[in-house]
Design a protein around this motif. Structure first.
Motif, PDB file in Angstrom:
ATOM      1  N   SER A  50       9.814 -14.747   0.601  1.00  0.00           N
ATOM      2  CA  SER A  50       9.653 -13.379   0.079  1.00  0.00           C
ATOM      3  C   SER A  50       8.416 -12.724   0.679  1.00  0.00           C
ATOM      4  CB  SER A  50       9.547 -13.404  -1.435  1.00  0.00           C
ATOM      5  OG  SER A  50      10.725 -13.928  -2.003  1.00  0.00           O
ATOM      6  N   ILE A  51       7.324 -13.499   0.761  1.00  0.00           N
ATOM      7  CA  ILE A  51       6.090 -12.952   1.343  1.00  0.00           C
ATOM      8  C   ILE A  51       6.306 -12.606   2.818  1.00  0.00           C
ATOM      9  CG2 ILE A  51       3.723 -13.547   1.962  1.00  0.00           C
ATOM     10  CD1 ILE A  51       3.602 -15.191  -0.645  1.00  0.00           C
ATOM     11  N   GLN A  52       7.020 -13.519   3.530  1.00  0.00           N
ATOM     12  CA  GLN A  52       7.269 -13.246   4.951  1.00  0.00           C
ATOM     13  C   GLN A  52       8.133 -11.991   5.128  1.00  0.00           C
ATOM     14  OE1 GLN A  52       8.938 -16.846   6.546  1.00  0.00           O
ATOM     15  NE2 GLN A  52       6.915 -17.896   6.702  1.00  0.00           N
ATOM     16  N   ASN A  53       9.163 -11.856   4.267  1.00  0.00           N
ATOM     17  CA  ASN A  53      10.009 -10.652   4.358  1.00  0.00           C
ATOM     18  C   ASN A  53       9.194  -9.398   4.066  1.00  0.00           C
ATOM     19  OD1 ASN A  53      12.322 -12.109   5.015  1.00  0.00           O
ATOM     20  ND2 ASN A  53      12.875 -12.444   2.861  1.00  0.00           N
ATOM     21  N   THR A  54       8.381  -9.489   3.003  1.00  0.00           N
ATOM     22  CA  THR A  54       7.535  -8.331   2.664  1.00  0.00           C
ATOM     23  C   THR A  54       6.563  -8.043   3.794  1.00  0.00           C
ATOM     24  OG1 THR A  54       7.703  -8.963   0.337  1.00  0.00           O
ATOM     25  CG2 THR A  54       5.970  -7.419   0.939  1.00  0.00           C
ATOM     26  N   TYR A  55       6.030  -9.114   4.383  1.00  0.00           N
ATOM     27  CA  TYR A  55       5.085  -8.964   5.493  1.00  0.00           C
ATOM     28  C   TYR A  55       5.745  -8.245   6.669  1.00  0.00           C
ATOM     29  CZ  TYR A  55       1.511 -10.385   8.872  1.00  0.00           C
ATOM     30  OH  TYR A  55       0.528 -10.379   9.845  1.00  0.00           O
ATOM     31  N   GLU A  56       7.009  -8.628   6.975  1.00  0.00           N
ATOM     32  CA  GLU A  56       7.727  -7.979   8.073  1.00  0.00           C
ATOM     33  C   GLU A  56       8.087  -6.537   7.712  1.00  0.00           C
ATOM     34  OE1 GLU A  56      10.997 -10.565   8.803  1.00  0.00           O
ATOM     35  OE2 GLU A  56       9.847 -11.950  10.082  1.00  0.00           O
ATOM     36  N   MET A  57       8.399  -6.320   6.388  1.00  0.00           N
ATOM     37  CA  MET A  57       8.721  -4.967   5.956  1.00  0.00           C
ATOM     38  C   MET A  57       7.506  -4.049   6.098  1.00  0.00           C
ATOM     39  SD  MET A  57      11.052  -5.740   2.604  1.00  0.00           S
ATOM     40  CE  MET A  57      11.058  -4.023   2.122  1.00  0.00           C
ATOM     41  N   CYS A  58       6.330  -4.646   6.008  1.00  0.00           N
ATOM     42  CA  CYS A  58       5.114  -3.848   6.171  1.00  0.00           C
ATOM     43  C   CYS A  58       4.835  -3.540   7.651  1.00  0.00           C
ATOM     44  CB  CYS A  58       3.930  -4.577   5.557  1.00  0.00           C
ATOM     45  SG  CYS A  58       4.005  -4.683   3.757  1.00  0.00           S
ATOM     46  N   GLU A  63      -3.061  -9.172   3.929  1.00  0.00           N
ATOM     47  CA  GLU A  63      -2.670  -8.029   4.762  1.00  0.00           C
ATOM     48  C   GLU A  63      -1.685  -7.126   4.024  1.00  0.00           C
ATOM     49  OE1 GLU A  63      -1.233  -9.511   8.438  1.00  0.00           O
ATOM     50  OE2 GLU A  63      -3.197 -10.246   9.130  1.00  0.00           O
ATOM     51  N   ILE A  64      -0.752  -7.776   3.243  1.00  0.00           N
ATOM     52  CA  ILE A  64       0.189  -6.977   2.438  1.00  0.00           C
ATOM     53  C   ILE A  64      -0.577  -6.171   1.408  1.00  0.00           C
ATOM     54  CG2 ILE A  64       2.035  -7.128   0.742  1.00  0.00           C
ATOM     55  CD1 ILE A  64       3.077  -9.562   2.318  1.00  0.00           C
ATOM     56  N   LYS A  65      -1.557  -6.786   0.778  1.00  0.00           N
ATOM     57  CA  LYS A  65      -2.365  -6.095  -0.222  1.00  0.00           C
ATOM     58  C   LYS A  65      -3.113  -4.918   0.416  1.00  0.00           C
ATOM     59  CE  LYS A  65      -5.940  -6.913  -3.666  1.00  0.00           C
ATOM     60  NZ  LYS A  65      -6.877  -7.911  -4.246  1.00  0.00           N
ATOM     61  N   ALA A  66      -3.669  -5.170   1.591  1.00  0.00           N
ATOM     62  CA  ALA A  66      -4.391  -4.098   2.293  1.00  0.00           C
ATOM     63  C   ALA A  66      -3.437  -2.958   2.674  1.00  0.00           C
ATOM     64  CB  ALA A  66      -5.071  -4.677   3.526  1.00  0.00           C
ATOM     65  N   PHE A  67      -2.213  -3.344   3.102  1.00  0.00           N
ATOM     66  CA  PHE A  67      -1.217  -2.334   3.468  1.00  0.00           C
ATOM     67  C   PHE A  67      -0.831  -1.497   2.256  1.00  0.00           C
ATOM     68  CE2 PHE A  67       3.237  -1.070   3.919  1.00  0.00           C
ATOM     69  CZ  PHE A  67       3.165  -0.303   5.070  1.00  0.00           C
ATOM     70  N   ILE A  68      -0.612  -2.184   1.108  1.00  0.00           N
ATOM     71  CA  ILE A  68      -0.230  -1.456  -0.112  1.00  0.00           C
ATOM     72  C   ILE A  68      -1.350  -0.527  -0.543  1.00  0.00           C
ATOM     73  CG2 ILE A  68       0.313  -1.745  -2.552  1.00  0.00           C
ATOM     74  CD1 ILE A  68       1.784  -4.342  -1.786  1.00  0.00           C
ATOM     75  N   GLN A  69      -2.581  -1.015  -0.469  1.00  0.00           N
ATOM     76  CA  GLN A  69      -3.707  -0.154  -0.832  1.00  0.00           C
ATOM     77  C   GLN A  69      -3.792   1.064   0.106  1.00  0.00           C
ATOM     78  OE1 GLN A  69      -7.104  -2.716  -0.770  1.00  0.00           O
ATOM     79  NE2 GLN A  69      -6.629  -3.662  -2.794  1.00  0.00           N
TER      80      GLN A  69
END
Length: 286
Positions: A239-247, A265-271
């Motif tokens: 799930s994290i990898q998919n979310t990471y690729e979605m970002c 990195e996902i957290k930084a992207f969301i922020q």
């Protein structure tokens, strides 16, 4: 009396010495002589008394010697009469003992004579049996009755010997039987002890098997939980990898577990997206 006269003379001399002073020295000399006479008389009196005392002691000593001599004579007479009495009593006692021993020997002689007569009568009673034994000896090949009696005694001795041996064997058999019974009882007791120990060991084995089964189930549960946890972790990872690729990020190697960095990195992207969204909403409102 002489002392009184001397005292009167001394008194007269004292009177005269008072009248005639020259007589004073004479009176002193006479007085000195008088004292010497008194001392001499006293000495003679003491010697007389001493002699009298010595005579009394000598008489007392002679009297004691006489008393001792009389006592010795009396004692010797008494001792002599006592010895005579003891000798007479001893001889009387010896005569009584001799009479008693003589009477005892007479009784023993009478008893022995009576026993001799009884034995003679008994021998006469056994004479038919002796004749019978002599006839038996003639038919059995023995020389005489004494030879047959010796043979019979030997047979009795052999019988007693065999009986004793059989008795010993019987006692040995009983002893061995007793030992065998004791060994069997010990073996039975040991078997019971081993059976009890085996039952205890089986009970302990059952407990151990139950405990082992319990731990095996626990281990299986742990393995299942571990597998489920691993599966959950894989799902989270995917799930994290998919979310990471979605970002918009790219994963260079799928086998590398880098979820922590990816989450950051996902957290930084969301922020960043949230910040952009906020700025966009503000721009729309203005």
């Amino acid at each position: 009396m002489a002392a009184a006269e001397m005292a009167a003379s001394r008194k007269r001399m004292d009177v005269l010495s008072g009248v005639v002073p020259e007589l004073k020295d004479i009176a002193s000399a006479i007085d000195h002589l008088t004292k010497e006479d008194e001392a001499e008389e006293l000495k003679r009196s003491l010697e007389d008394r001493k002699q009298t005392l010595q005579n009394s002691k000598q008489e007392q000593k002679e009297l004691q010697e006489s008393i001792r001599e009389v006592r010795h004579n009396v004692f010797m007479k008494v001792l002599h009469s006592e010895k005579v009495r003891q000798i007479a009593e001893k001889e009387m006692k010896m005569m009584q003992e001799v009479d008693a021993e003589t009477e005892k020997l007479k009784k023993e002689k009478a008893t022995l004579m009576k026993r001799k007569e009884e034995m003679q009568r008994e021998i006469g009673t056994y004479s038919p049996y002796r004749d019978f034994l002599e006839d038996v000896c003639k038919t059995s090949g023995h020389k005489n009755a004494d030879d047959f009696a010796t043979y019979y005694r030997n047979m009795l001795s052999l019988k007693e010997k065999f009986t004793e041996e059989r008795k010993q064997r019987q006692e040995k058999k009983e002893h061995l039987t007793k030992e065998l019974r004791t060994v069997e009882e010990q073996k039975t007791l040991q078997w019971l002890q081993r059976t009890n120990q085996l039952a205890e060991l089986e009970e302990e084995l059952k407990k151990a098997q139950s405990e082992t089964l319990k731990w095996e189930r626990e281990w299986s549960r742990i393995q299942t939980m571990k597998a489920e946890s691993a599966q959950t972790q894989n799902c989270i990872k995917f799930s994290i990898q998919n979310t990471y690729e979605m970002c918009g990020y790219k994963i260079t190697d799928q086998n590398v577990d880098d979820t922590t960095r990816q989450l950051k990195e996902i957290k930084a992207f969301i922020q960043e997206i949230s910040e952009i969204t906020k700025q966009y909403q503000k721009s729309l409102q203005s």
